[in-house]
Design an enzyme around this catalytic site. Structure first.
Site, PDB file in Angstrom:
ATOM      1  CG  ASN A  78      -3.228  -4.847  -5.869  1.00  0.00           C
ATOM      2  OD1 ASN A  78      -2.844  -5.003  -7.006  1.00  0.00           O
ATOM      3  ND2 ASN A  78      -3.694  -3.695  -5.417  1.00  0.00           N
ATOM      4  CG  ASP A  79      -5.057  -8.471  -0.909  1.00  0.00           C
ATOM      5  OD1 ASP A  79      -3.955  -8.683  -0.374  1.00  0.00           O
ATOM      6  OD2 ASP A  79      -5.767  -7.499  -0.623  1.00  0.00           O
ATOM      7  NE  ARG A 109     -11.052  -1.703  -0.111  1.00  0.00           N
ATOM      8  CZ  ARG A 109      -9.803  -1.950  -0.500  1.00  0.00           C
ATOM      9  NH1 ARG A 109      -9.577  -2.913  -1.361  1.00  0.00           N
ATOM     10  NH2 ARG A 109      -8.804  -1.236  -0.045  1.00  0.00           N
ATOM     11  NE  ARG A 166      -6.283   0.368  -2.203  1.00  0.00           N
ATOM     12  CZ  ARG A 166      -5.834   0.505  -3.456  1.00  0.00           C
ATOM     13  NH1 ARG A 166      -5.719   1.694  -3.982  1.00  0.00           N
ATOM     14  NH2 ARG A 166      -5.480  -0.556  -4.155  1.00  0.00           N
ATOM     15  CB  CYS A 224     -10.278  -2.135  -8.407  1.00  0.00           C
ATOM     16  SG  CYS A 224     -10.547  -3.246  -7.039  1.00  0.00           S
ATOM     17  CG  HIS A 248      -2.127  -0.991   0.821  1.00  0.00           C
ATOM     18  ND1 HIS A 248      -2.111  -2.293   1.255  1.00  0.00           N
ATOM     19  CD2 HIS A 248      -3.212  -0.854   0.043  1.00  0.00           C
ATOM     20  CE1 HIS A 248      -3.175  -2.911   0.769  1.00  0.00           C
ATOM     21  NE2 HIS A 248      -3.859  -2.065   0.033  1.00  0.00           N
ATOM     22  CD  GLU A 259      -9.494  -7.993  -1.676  1.00  0.00           C
ATOM     23  OE1 GLU A 259      -8.506  -7.384  -2.102  1.00  0.00           O
ATOM     24  OE2 GLU A 259     -10.239  -7.534  -0.779  1.00  0.00           O
ATOM     25  NE  ARG A 285      -0.920  -5.830  -1.551  1.00  0.00           N
ATOM     26  CZ  ARG A 285      -2.139  -5.308  -1.648  1.00  0.00           C
ATOM     27  NH1 ARG A 285      -3.199  -6.070  -1.375  1.00  0.00           N
ATOM     28  NH2 ARG A 285      -2.329  -4.082  -2.032  1.00  0.00           N
TER      29      ARG A 285
HETATM   30  C1  PEP Z   1      -6.492  -5.594  -4.347  1.00  0.00           C
HETATM   31  O1  PEP Z   1      -6.216  -6.365  -3.431  1.00  0.00           O
HETATM   32  O2  PEP Z   1      -6.265  -5.846  -5.542  1.00  0.00           O
HETATM   33  C2  PEP Z   1      -7.092  -4.280  -4.065  1.00  0.00           C
HETATM   34  C3  PEP Z   1      -7.476  -3.480  -5.025  1.00  0.00           C
HETATM   35  O3  PEP Z   1      -7.206  -3.902  -2.766  1.00  0.00           O
HETATM   36  P1  PEP Z   1      -5.971  -3.361  -1.906  1.00  0.00           P
HETATM   37  O4  PEP Z   1      -4.830  -3.063  -2.843  1.00  0.00           O
HETATM   38  O5  PEP Z   1      -6.436  -2.148  -1.194  1.00  0.00           O
HETATM   39  O6  PEP Z   1      -5.679  -4.512  -0.994  1.00  0.00           O
HETATM   40 MG    MG Z   2      -7.003  -6.089  -1.448  1.00  0.00          MG
END
Ligand code: PEP
Ligand code: MG
Length: 586
Positions: free
Chosen positions: A455-456, A334, A298, A503, A191, A432, A466
């Site tokens: 991402n997750d 979210r 977020r 996303c 993040h 995710e 990550r």
């Molecule tokens: C993700 O996990 O892809 C996502 C968009 O949420 P975050 O990056 O806030 O975990």
């Molecule tokens: Mg996520």
């Protein structure tokens, strides 16, 4: 001049001056200062020492009053240590003779002492080791806290160099003054990296040894395209990078012209491009970049840096502010995705294994008053805009049912109170976790929309943290397993007529645009500044070509083949971005 290599996480190039932040939780590196700055460091140490002594004296008096003299002796021991020149003089000597920062000297001397005590046979000495660490932390907090607060008075053009930065620290950086950052640890979708992209500042992570070498005020080049950091660059290098900065500016201007043009493929298919935001003012940045709305807000960032939890009214005002700025365009809110790397040490418990712990929707379902407060604020904001509600990291259908039940309950309460809202507010989930992706046809029956969070999804599917630079090479959305999961999710969504979007960071990575369109995605949400880049690709391709690319990628058995192929395909469309970069450098 010294060149360092790391992981490029936020594009762009910048030449600035070093500002080192030493986090108190990690080893304090030995850092030297210029000879003329040593008296200043001595002064910082004396001040930290005096404040610590005053604080401990107050603590001792209070404890004595409340708990008795025996308990208070622990603080008497602390005071005795700090007043003992055999401890404090070596610190002064190190600062004076070795010209190191006050925190380096404190850390080194306390480490030596703790080591000596722990090796002694006498258990009374061993028991004192914790007291030594306690004192060490107290002094360092004064010294680093002070250094950190200087962030507010940073001079313009600062490049923050740190062992690590938490997302909340990154969010606190003064955007007008910080022009880049470099950290020892981190990954592309941590993040902190996501924030750097949102702030539009070049960043490189996973750079070893830099914190030990960099000194405040040194000149530094951060190349966020290639993951290169140059400390104390020579004139020729500065000239070369100044030219590159100019080229990038010209390229950016050519992209800005796209902002008002529609996001359609050559054969006329519309691809919705939306922005991911952490704070309301970013809505304007999304719109200026030609985004059609917000695909991911977020909301947890409202909680991270606040001393106390934001009230319903405070949240309502923030959400309504976004709604107003969007003027009828969609806003996907979210619910707070707290936990993992987004924590607050003020009011959250540390987790043993945070990515797999009580985070996201799990956290909300275990903290119902806090969850209900946020839901009330979100639902209320739906009265005046196209608001959608989305739950993060749903892994079981029961979580979704329970969360929806709470939303209904909140709506009933608002109804009774006569507060306006939109009862038809769409409720969707993030896909995710592998369990949600595999079971997407089940989730599709009870969700109004899906948003794929790569991402997750990558982190959990490939079992790769990550945020960990040591396994960053294994972290990629080009893995065939991710390809299959996305394909399945899009198929289930289509079958159940559920809109599906993406996303995760892959949505804003131009190397994935053709593939994602080819897999059937028609809505992508990304870091605002990347919207024009992605639009450029969208406007240059047709659906048939994208589908062929997706089929070809689906036939590969390794992420390496997929990455190389996608890079080649993209390079033919937007060569400027690849100029000056070899494949190995990326
Ligand atoms: C993700 O996990 O892809 C996502 C968009 O949420 P975050 O990056 O806030 O975990
Ligand atoms: Mg996520």
């Amino acid at each position: 001049m010294e060149v360092f290599k790391g992981i490029p996480v936020s594009p762009g190039v910048v030449i600035g001056t070093v500002f080192v932040i030493d986090d108190e939780r990690v080893r304090i590196p030995k850092r030297t200062v210029k000879k003329e700055d040593a008296p200043n460091e001595l002064g910082r140490f004396e001040e930290a020492l005096a404040i610590s002594i005053a604080e401990i004296s107050t603590l001792r008096d209070q404890t004595e009053k409340e708990l008795g003299g025996e308990v208070a002796t622990i603080f008497a021991f602390h005071l005795g240590m700090l007043a003992d020149p055999t401890l404090t003089d070596p610190i002064r000597n190190q600062i004076r003779d070795d010209q190191v920062t006050a925190e380096s000297a404190v850390s080194a001397v306390f480490h030596q002492l703790a080591e000596r005590f722990s090796k002694m046979d006498d258990s009374a000495f061993q028991a004192k080791v914790n007291d030594i660490w306690d004192l060490d932390r107290r002094l360092l907090r004064k010294l680093i806290g002070e250094h950190r607060s200087q962030l507010v008075s940073l001079s313009k053009g600062a490049v923050v160099v740190a062992p690590d930065l938490t997302p909340s620290q990154a969010a606190e950086l003064d955007r007008d003054r910080v022009v880049g950052f470099v950290t020892d640890s981190g990954g592309k979708t941590s993040h902190t990296a996501i924030l750097a992209r949102a702030m539009n500042i070049p960043a490189v992570v996973g750079v070893e040894r830099l914190v030990n070498t960099a000194m405040d005020s040194m000149r530094i080049v951060v190349d966020g395209d290639r993951g290169i950091v140059i400390l104390d660059p020579d004139d020729e290098t500065v000239e070369e990078y100044t030219r590159r900065i100019q080229e990038l500016r010209t390229f950016r201007l050519s992209l800005d012209e796209l902002a008002g043009k529609p996001s359609v493929t050559r054969d006329g298919v519309e691809i919705g491009l939306f922005g991911n935001i952490e704070f309301p003012h970013e809505v304007d940045i999304v719109l200026a970049n030609g985004g059609a709305g917000i695909g991911l807000f977020r909301t947890e960032f409202l909680f991270l840096n606040s001393e106390s939890l934001p009230t319903e009214q405070e949240q309502f005002e923030v959400y309504s502010d976004c709604v107003k700025r969007l003027d009828g365009r969609p806003l996907v809110m979210r619910t707070m995705d707290l936990g993992s790397d987004k924590t607050s040490d003020r009011w959250m418990f540390p987790e043993k294994n945070p990515a797999l712990g009580c985070r996201s929707i799990r956290y909300c379902l275990q903290h119902l008053p806090m969850f209900r407060t946020q839901l009330r604020a979100i639902v209320r904001s739906s009265a005046s805009g196209a608001v959608k509600l989305m739950f993060p990291l749903v892994t079981t259908i029961h979580e979704l049912r329970q969360a929806k039940m709470i939303v209904r309950d909140v709506m009933d309460d608002l109804d009774e109170e006569g507060v306006p809202f939109d009862r038809t507010l769409p409720i969707g989930i993030m896909i995710e976790a592998p369990s949600a992706a595999i079971m997407s046809s089940i989730f599709a029956r009870e969700s109004d929309f899906f948003s794929i969070g790569t991402n997750d999804l990558v982190q959990y599917t490939l079992a790769v943290d990550r945020t960990n630079e040591r396994v960053a090479a294994l972290y990629t959305a080009a893995h065939p397993a991710i390809h299959r999961l996305i394909k399945d999710v899009v198929r289930s969504a289509r079958r159940h007529d559920v809109p599906v979007s993406i996303c995760g960071e892959a949505a804003g990575d131009i190397e994935y645009t053709i593939l994602l369109i080819g897999l059937g995605l028609r809505s992508l949400s990304m870091t605002p500044s990347l919207i024009p880049h992605v639009k450029r690709i969208v406007r240059s391709v047709d659906i048939g070509h994208c589908e062929r690319v997706a089929r070809k990628v689906g036939s590969f058995d390794s992420e390496r083949q997929a990455t190389a192929f996608l890079r080649d395909v993209t390079r033919t469309i937007i060569p400027e971005v690849f100029d000056g970069r070899s494949v190995d450098e990326r």
